[in-house]
Motif scaffolding. Structure first.
Motif, mmCIF file in Angstrom:
data_model
loop_
_atom_site.group_PDB
_atom_site.id
_atom_site.type_symbol
_atom_site.label_atom_id
_atom_site.label_comp_id
_atom_site.label_asym_id
_atom_site.label_seq_id
_atom_site.Cartn_x
_atom_site.Cartn_y
_atom_site.Cartn_z
ATOM 1 N N ILE A 216 0.847 -1.207 0.000
ATOM 2 C CA ILE A 216 0.000 0.000 0.000
ATOM 3 C C ILE A 216 0.878 1.251 0.000
ATOM 4 O O ILE A 216 0.644 2.199 -0.757
ATOM 5 N N VAL A 217 1.913 1.240 0.850
ATOM 6 C CA VAL A 217 2.847 2.372 0.898
ATOM 7 C C VAL A 217 3.587 2.477 -0.432
ATOM 8 O O VAL A 217 3.832 3.583 -0.942
ATOM 9 N N ALA A 218 3.926 1.339 -1.015
ATOM 10 C CA ALA A 218 4.655 1.337 -2.289
ATOM 11 C C ALA A 218 3.855 2.025 -3.385
ATOM 12 O O ALA A 218 4.433 2.708 -4.247
ATOM 13 N N ALA A 219 2.527 1.872 -3.369
ATOM 14 C CA ALA A 219 1.686 2.524 -4.376
ATOM 15 C C ALA A 219 1.774 4.041 -4.251
ATOM 16 O O ALA A 219 1.838 4.759 -5.255
ATOM 17 N N GLY A 220 1.804 4.539 -3.013
ATOM 18 C CA GLY A 220 1.944 5.979 -2.810
ATOM 19 C C GLY A 220 3.297 6.491 -3.250
ATOM 20 O O GLY A 220 3.405 7.575 -3.840
ATOM 21 N N ILE A 221 4.341 5.716 -2.986
ATOM 22 C CA ILE A 221 5.688 6.103 -3.409
ATOM 23 C C ILE A 221 5.773 6.128 -4.928
ATOM 24 O O ILE A 221 6.355 7.041 -5.529
ATOM 25 N N SER A 222 5.188 5.141 -5.579
ATOM 26 C CA SER A 222 5.193 5.089 -7.038
ATOM 27 C C SER A 222 4.493 6.302 -7.640
ATOM 28 O O SER A 222 4.953 6.867 -8.642
ATOM 29 N N TYR B 203 9.137 -6.102 -2.665
ATOM 30 C CA TYR B 203 9.523 -5.488 -1.405
ATOM 31 C C TYR B 203 10.857 -4.763 -1.548
ATOM 32 O O TYR B 203 11.787 -4.911 -0.761
ATOM 33 N N PHE B 204 10.915 -3.967 -2.595
ATOM 34 C CA PHE B 204 12.117 -3.209 -2.916
ATOM 35 C C PHE B 204 11.682 -1.872 -3.514
ATOM 36 O O PHE B 204 10.832 -1.828 -4.409
ATOM 37 N N GLU B 205 12.219 -0.804 -2.983
ATOM 38 C CA GLU B 205 11.869 0.532 -3.460
ATOM 39 C C GLU B 205 12.810 0.919 -4.596
ATOM 40 O O GLU B 205 14.000 1.156 -4.371
ATOM 41 N N SER B 206 12.294 0.966 -5.793
ATOM 42 C CA SER B 206 13.125 1.305 -6.949
ATOM 43 C C SER B 206 13.695 2.703 -6.788
ATOM 44 O O SER B 206 12.972 3.630 -6.392
ATOM 45 N N PRO B 207 14.971 2.896 -7.079
ATOM 46 C CA PRO B 207 15.555 4.240 -6.966
ATOM 47 C C PRO B 207 14.947 5.191 -7.980
ATOM 48 O O PRO B 207 14.629 4.806 -9.098
#
Length: 510
Positions: A182-188, A382-386
């Motif tokens: 869910i957090v990853a969607a916001g970061i994207s 489970y990895f935040e793309s730079p």
């Protein structure tokens, strides 16, 4: 009785902690060219007791410095992620081993000097300078005694590490496998919006207030001992020579202060900010019943760091600015804001990478040169793309366009005074330069205070977002924090000072 008269007394409000330490006896023991095992044991025991009791006072007074990490069982050492990366690469008694323990000893000496100075007025320290001197003597003695034993050297290698800045049990309690996507969607979504902004032509970027520039005053002129050396500005070949010649046995480039001034001057960016109110002004950090930003004295804070890439250790130049606040009523608003702009120099003397974070560790962005490209084998789950919003310009100096309110970087471009953009600048101001470490011990009305508290956090800068993002395991997301304590990814684990950060994300171009 003589021993008592030579002791150091430290009194804490409500509690009296007496450190009885015979300086006359210890000094005599250390000064002796030879000493018996019994004398060594007595001196070592006294030294360990001194470290233990001083640590108790520092922790009770809550003035522990978190810029480097304690090494359990070796109170006279501190370490960093860079130094910890060498743990199991060293041969006993080699020049590399001696350099490694020398760096850790220096870190502890620096931190203890600041901690003693930061003790509050409620703590009365008599002969504080003597106490610091004796701690330094004890460090030398204990290193000599402890590290003679192979088992102690092996133990030091195993435990000299920096704890992860993520809290694993928070992630477990917050059902990380479910909440992280869910957090990853916001970061994207933020990444996508940022790329759109960087794709906007420079002339079309909105200006809500007025564009104002700050540029650091040259410091090499005042620092140089040989004025004639300033007639020839650094080029890549000269920088490469400095980096090569200044390497210590670990391969860490350690230029002189004059050389560092010239490097900092050469790569200092121009800060171009859309000014709407006082919260968009760059200033000097002061301590006045808490941290404040004095915008009458715009200041750039400079820090040297290093990273590893292949078999090389690369020099990094950090430029840090502070704003009074990120204003507003959203979950990201709060007191103090700031940006850390970092330049990573390759061994060929050219910048290989620029990257930036806000001083909370948030909004990490990378701007690679033609020397690097993103790795093709990065994880997918489970990895935040730079975030790579643009490639780095090849010429110096660089201009950083900063938005008002959010203080997001919107563009990086070469400062061409003949460009159309220059005509829109309404003011340009010089900036003073300060060493970042001054923030670890700021003058106050009651002595000295560190800007940074427990876990390296700046008290009073908490954001409401911490109540939503705690399942990611980061302490107080959005709060300002000390260099070396920046977690930079919500998905996965990533630290700004990770010794292998760049190598884990980038590879050399052909």
């Amino acid at each position: 009785m003589d021993s008592f008269n030579n002791s150091i007394r430290i009194t804490l409000t409500g509690t009296e902690i007496t450190l009885v330490f015979s300086m006359l006896f210890l000094t005599g023991c250390i000064a002796m060219g030879t000493r018996s095992t019994a004398q060594e044991d007595i001196a070592a025991a006294s030294c360990r007791a001194l470290y233990q009791e001083v640590d108790a006072v520092i922790d009770t007074a809550d003035v522990r410095d978190h810029g480097s990490s304690l090494v359990h069982g070796f109170p006279y050492f501190r370490t960093t992620r860079l130094l910890a990366s060498f743990n199991h690469e060293l041969n006993d008694e080699s020049p590399q081993w001696l350099a490694w323990i020398g760096h850790m000893a220096d870190l502890d000496a620096q931190a203890r000097a600041l901690e003693l100075r930061n003790l509050p007025p409620s703590v009365l320290v008599q002969r504080k300078d003597t106490l610091l001197h004796e701690l330094n003597r004890c460090r030398d003695l204990l290193i000599t005694i402890d590290l003679v034993k192979p088992e102690h050297r092996a133990r030091l290698r195993d435990i000299a590490h920096v704890p992860d800045d993520y809290v694993s049990w928070w992630q477990a309690l917050g059902l990380y496998p479910l909440t992280a996507p869910i957090v990853a969607a916001g970061i994207s979504a933020w990444h996508s919006k940022t790329r759109d902004i960087f794709a906007t032509p420079l002339a079309l970027l909105p200006v809500t207030g007025k564009l104002v520039r700050w540029k650091p005053l040259p410091t090499a002129i005042t620092a140089a001992t040989d004025a004639s050396s300033l007639n020839n500005p650094f080029n890549a070949q000269e920088i490469s020579g400095v980096l090569y010649r200044s390497r210590d046995p670990l391969g860490i480039p350690l230029p002189t202060s004059v050389e560092l001034d010239k490097l900092f001057d050469k790569y200092a960016p121009v800060w171009e900010v859309d000014i709407v109110d006082g919260n968009d002004l760059i200033g000097l950090i002061r301590w006045e019943n808490g941290p404040t930003v004095d915008t009458a004295h715009p200041t750039i804070y400079r820090k040297v760091s290093h990273t590893r890439f292949g078999n090389q250790v690369l020099l990094q130049l950090n430029y840090i600015v502070w704003f009074r606040a990120r204003p507003g009523s959203d979950i990201y608003a709060g007191q103090l804001d700031g940006i850390n702009w970092r330049v990573t120099l390759g061994p060929n003397g050219e910048p290989w990478l620029y990257d930036a974070i806000h001083n909370c560790g948030c909004y990490h962005e990378f701007f690679p040169s033609h020397q690097l490209r993103l790795r093709k084998d990065l994880p997918s789950s489970y990895f935040e793309s730079p975030l790579l919003p643009q490639s780095a310009p090849e010429q110096q100096p660089l201009v950083l366009r900063i938005a008002h309110h959010t203080h997001f970087i919107q563009r990086i471009y070469h400062d061409n005074v003949e460009s159309d953009q220059s005509s829109t600048i309404q003011a340009s101001h010089p900036m003073l330069s300060e060493d970042y470490d001054v923030l670890r011990s700021l003058p106050s009305s009651e002595g000295y205070r560190s800007l940074f508290g427990k876990y390296g956090l700046v008290a009073g800068t908490e954001r409401f977002e911490r109540f939503l993002l705690w399942p990611m395991g980061i302490r107080s997301p959005g709060a300002m924090r000390q260099w070396g304590r920046h977690s930079t990814a919500f998905n996965g684990r990533r630290h700004f000072d990770d010794a292998f950060l760049i190598e884990s994300l980038f590879e050399r171009t052909q």
